[in-house]
Design an enzyme around this catalytic site. Sequence first.
Site, PDB file in Angstrom:
ATOM      1  CD  GLU A 101      -2.503  -1.050   0.226  1.00  0.00           C
ATOM      2  OE1 GLU A 101      -3.339  -0.412   0.030  1.00  0.00           O
ATOM      3  OE2 GLU A 101      -2.914  -2.135   0.245  1.00  0.00           O
ATOM      4  CB  CYS A 110      -1.726   7.274   2.264  1.00  0.00           C
ATOM      5  SG  CYS A 110      -3.008   6.138   3.487  1.00  0.00           S
TER       6      CYS A 110
HETATM    7  P1  NAP Z   1       9.342   4.272   3.449  1.00  0.00           P
HETATM    8  O1  NAP Z   1       9.931   4.591   3.645  1.00  0.00           O
HETATM    9  O2  NAP Z   1       9.107   3.372   2.170  1.00  0.00           O
HETATM   10  O3  NAP Z   1       9.487   2.426   4.986  1.00  0.00           O
HETATM   11  C1  NAP Z   1       9.058   2.173   4.761  1.00  0.00           C
HETATM   12  C2  NAP Z   1       9.020   0.651   5.203  1.00  0.00           C
HETATM   13  O4  NAP Z   1       9.517   0.269   4.452  1.00  0.00           O
HETATM   14  C3  NAP Z   1      10.267   0.952   6.353  1.00  0.00           C
HETATM   15  O5  NAP Z   1      10.297  -0.359   7.611  1.00  0.00           O
HETATM   16  C4  NAP Z   1      11.826   0.856   6.186  1.00  0.00           C
HETATM   17  O6  NAP Z   1      12.840   0.315   6.651  1.00  0.00           O
HETATM   18  C5  NAP Z   1      11.423   0.003   4.964  1.00  0.00           C
HETATM   19  N1  NAP Z   1      12.808   0.808   3.556  1.00  0.00           N
HETATM   20  C6  NAP Z   1      11.866   1.490   2.954  1.00  0.00           C
HETATM   21  N2  NAP Z   1      12.941   1.700   1.315  1.00  0.00           N
HETATM   22  C7  NAP Z   1      13.302   0.088   2.180  1.00  0.00           C
HETATM   23  C8  NAP Z   1      14.346  -0.394   1.058  1.00  0.00           C
HETATM   24  N3  NAP Z   1      14.790   0.144  -0.360  1.00  0.00           N
HETATM   25  N4  NAP Z   1      14.924  -1.500   1.020  1.00  0.00           N
HETATM   26  C9  NAP Z   1      14.963  -2.024   2.007  1.00  0.00           C
HETATM   27  N5  NAP Z   1      13.539  -1.152   3.361  1.00  0.00           N
HETATM   28  C10 NAP Z   1      13.511  -0.530   2.952  1.00  0.00           C
HETATM   29  O7  NAP Z   1       7.874   4.742   3.975  1.00  0.00           O
HETATM   30  P2  NAP Z   1       7.236   6.056   5.873  1.00  0.00           P
HETATM   31  O8  NAP Z   1       8.411   7.079   5.401  1.00  0.00           O
HETATM   32  O9  NAP Z   1       7.469   5.749   6.658  1.00  0.00           O
HETATM   33  O10 NAP Z   1       6.136   6.360   5.239  1.00  0.00           O
HETATM   34  C11 NAP Z   1       6.058   7.685   4.327  1.00  0.00           C
HETATM   35  C12 NAP Z   1       5.054   6.981   2.956  1.00  0.00           C
HETATM   36  O11 NAP Z   1       4.484   5.766   2.980  1.00  0.00           O
HETATM   37  C13 NAP Z   1       3.830   7.997   2.256  1.00  0.00           C
HETATM   38  O12 NAP Z   1       4.886   7.781   0.722  1.00  0.00           O
HETATM   39  C14 NAP Z   1       2.303   7.482   2.698  1.00  0.00           C
HETATM   40  O13 NAP Z   1       1.807   7.690   1.384  1.00  0.00           O
HETATM   41  C15 NAP Z   1       3.080   5.962   1.919  1.00  0.00           C
HETATM   42  N6  NAP Z   1       2.127   5.599   3.410  1.00  0.00           N
HETATM   43  C16 NAP Z   1       0.571   4.515   2.272  1.00  0.00           C
HETATM   44  C17 NAP Z   1      -0.162   4.416   3.224  1.00  0.00           C
HETATM   45  C18 NAP Z   1      -0.721   3.139   2.607  1.00  0.00           C
HETATM   46  O14 NAP Z   1      -2.666   2.539   3.250  1.00  0.00           O
HETATM   47  N7  NAP Z   1      -1.421   3.104   1.363  1.00  0.00           N
HETATM   48  C19 NAP Z   1      -0.546   4.300   4.797  1.00  0.00           C
HETATM   49  C20 NAP Z   1       1.292   5.004   4.992  1.00  0.00           C
HETATM   50  C21 NAP Z   1       1.469   5.744   4.426  1.00  0.00           C
HETATM   51  P3  NAP Z   1      13.491   1.143   7.570  1.00  0.00           P
HETATM   52  O15 NAP Z   1      13.401   2.335   8.206  1.00  0.00           O
HETATM   53  O16 NAP Z   1      14.347   0.460   8.582  1.00  0.00           O
HETATM   54  O17 NAP Z   1      14.541   2.026   7.007  1.00  0.00           O
END
Ligand code: NAP
Length: 495
Positions: free
Chosen positions: A235, A272
């Site tokens: 998501e 989101c």
């Molecule tokens: P994020 O940076 O993608 O982090 C989410 C998870 O993924 C973390 O545990 C992170 O690990 C891991 N991760 C990120 N990039 C990675 C990679 N290249 N390889 C391995 N693991 C990776 O997201 P965020 O900053 O927490 O949240 C913001 C984003 O989430 C926004 O774009 C928002 O729209 C979206 N969001 C979507 C929803 C939905 O329901 N669609 C809900 C909430 C948020 P580490 O932290 O250990 O680096």
Amino acid sequence: MSSPTSIPSQDGTPVTTWTTAARAAASARTAAPALAALSLPERASLLRGLSHALGENAAHLADVAVDETRLGVERLQGEIRRTQVQLEMFADVVEAGAFLDAVIDPADPAAQPAPRPDIRRMLVPLGPVAVFSASNFPFAFSVLGGDTASALAAGCPVVVKAHEGHPRLSDLTGELAADVLPPGALTVVHGREEGRSLVTDPAVRAVGFTGSTSGGRALFDLANSRPDPIPFYGELGSLNPVVVTPAACAARGADIVREYIASVTLSQGQMCTKPGLLFLPAGHGLEDDLRRGIAAARPASLLGPWISTAYRATLDDLAAHPAVRPLHLAEQPDDPRAGAPALLTTTAEDVRACPELLRECFGPASLVITYTTPQDLMETLRTLPGGLTATIQGQEPQDEDLVHRLTAALQAGRLIWNGWPTGVAVTAAMHHGGPWPATTSPLHTSVGSRAVARWMRPVAYQNVPEKLLPPPLRRANPWNVPQEVDGSGQPGGGR
Ligand code: NAP
């Protein structure tokens, strides 16, 4: 249990981690058969036990969450309640049994064009599931959030990759869960590399992810690069366009602007479902309302420095674009974790010419797009990426024709009429999903009772004797689950 080791979190604070992804996945594999074999009431009572544990510890959990995320205490208490309701809803889903989708087609020697064997089909758990929790919902999309609740409801053990925006809260929640669940049914791990290892661990049979499009895409590619690719339900981000028709703009433009700004700045825009695009008719006359409204919204602390840095950089890029004019762009506060709310504007024609403007800016900012004619609007909507939501602010009956065209053009998982996309009700009919890049799988939802289907696979049993069949497929129906018998098309026919 292994010795704890320390890894740095996003803000540099060491986090104690008790296990590695490999150990957690191995424990989940060991736990899987017993969890799958629980009766439906036993499985439901585990989910209710988790809800109870959250409720009993709500005050302390909320304090820790405030400290780590800087989200407001009321918002967090509401989120704990929502997470409890979610767990209880899945307990009800499990007890009702319809999620097993039991279908029985008895043998028919007279079937055309050939005699038909006895075929019975139901859904069974996939096995251990890895869940990547979100930064912005430290309860509802985190250790005991919707992905975990739905996976446990399906009968799958879970290994949660904690979000390092709230590491202590993740561990605390994991400890509460461990007191309720059988060993290995839920483990929390930390660290980006451990997360990647989980996705490739042979014991893990599916992944749920809530986060950014880039992070989701990287892990989706990893899941697909395995020798045995597994389902990956990401998501991701969304622009959540809101279209205001000329009639709605004339009838209640100022009210729409007020509600729009409230929705953009809810939880500092870290949703989101935040409305990232507002389509207004050219000459709307609402610029002063937009400026005043957003200027009144205070800069606030964001979830972490990694969010505020990305917010400021994306906003600067968009504001510096030659096709964009700021409506309100205050100086960013000295506190590096804070973000000042902002509104930018451009035209529909420029959006078509410059698709780079269609970027999620995660935080309290949004882009107002003016359109000249219905055709200008429709052509631009067709260029938008798939979204979680799309909203129409319109008037009945004068907008009926336009609204039919709009609903056909908007590509989103949830269409909202005269409301706002922030706030996702936890119900059976909810769909929180949508076409890429909103998700990696447009077929499924991560919110609502249908979310359980992500963690199950169908099995058809052919000519298997009654007593050897799983209880939900027996004609005697000892678990009293809904059964669709002989093409009746009526789940519940067995009740
Ligand atoms: P994020 O940076 O993608 O982090 C989410 C998870 O993924 C973390 O545990 C992170 O690990 C891991 N991760 C990120 N990039 C990675 C990679 N290249 N390889 C391995 N693991 C990776 O997201 P965020 O900053 O927490 O949240 C913001 C984003 O989430 C926004 O774009 C928002 O729209 C979206 N969001 C979507 C929803 C939905 O329901 N669609 C809900 C909430 C948020 P580490 O932290 O250990 O680096």
